[in-house]
Design an enzyme around this catalytic site. Structure first.
Site, PDB file in Angstrom:
ATOM      1  N   GLU A 188     -40.943 -68.398  42.516  1.00 25.14           N
ATOM      2  CA  GLU A 188     -40.670 -66.769  43.514  1.00 25.14           C
ATOM      3  C   GLU A 188     -39.856 -66.849  43.552  1.00 25.14           C
ATOM      4  OE1 GLU A 188     -42.097 -69.062  47.321  1.00 25.14           O
ATOM      5  OE2 GLU A 188     -44.397 -68.017  47.369  1.00 25.14           O
ATOM      6  N   GLU A 238     -36.863 -75.562  51.452  1.00 24.53           N
ATOM      7  CA  GLU A 238     -39.324 -75.474  51.909  1.00 24.53           C
ATOM      8  C   GLU A 238     -39.902 -76.046  53.073  1.00 24.53           C
ATOM      9  OE1 GLU A 238     -39.732 -72.744  50.296  1.00 24.53           O
ATOM     10  OE2 GLU A 238     -37.617 -71.674  49.454  1.00 24.53           O
ATOM     11  N   GLU A 247     -45.617 -77.339  43.817  1.00 24.62           N
ATOM     12  CA  GLU A 247     -45.378 -76.824  45.401  1.00 24.62           C
ATOM     13  C   GLU A 247     -42.910 -76.858  44.502  1.00 24.62           C
ATOM     14  OE1 GLU A 247     -44.723 -75.063  48.264  1.00 24.62           O
ATOM     15  OE2 GLU A 247     -46.367 -76.736  47.908  1.00 24.62           O
TER      16      GLU A 247
END
Length: 117
Positions: free
Chosen positions: A72, A24, A65
């Protein structure tokens, strides 16, 4: 997976952080900004109260985060096609990260004003 011992649970958590770091770019960017903030606060010579607030803000942003990334990933796995409701869920999670990030910038500016005067 429930009722695992502490070492296993710690390993799961560290694996999640490791995965986010490797995969990420947003997580890596947030970590870089955290390091910059730590160096800046060290340079400013802030007191323990300011350090405590900074560490809490950094922890909140990184945790959010990770939560955003998990939402997601789960949404994409369960429903790989574009879906309006899933888009809203993902946008909401991203918005939470944005709110914390903006708050961190405001905090840095206010801290700077406080220590530059």
């Amino acid at each position: 997976m429930k009722n695992q011992n502490f070492a296993n649970r710690l390993s799961f958590a560290l694996n999640g952080i490791k995965h986010a770091f490797k995969n990420e770019s947003s997580f890596r960017a947030q970590l870089l900004l955290a390091v910059i903030a730590i160096v800046y606060f060290y340079w400013l010579g802030v007191t323990m109260v300011w350090w405590t607030i900074l560490i809490m803000i950094i922890a909140l942003i990184l945790a959010m985060e990770l939560l955003n990334t998990s939402i997601e990933a789960l949404a994409d796995h369960l429903h790989p096609e574009v879906h309006p409701t899933i888009k809203i869920v993902k946008d909401l999670a991203a918005g939470a990260v944005l709110i914390l990030s903006v708050a961190a910038v405001i905090f840095a500016v206010l801290t700077s004003i406080n220590f530059w005067h």
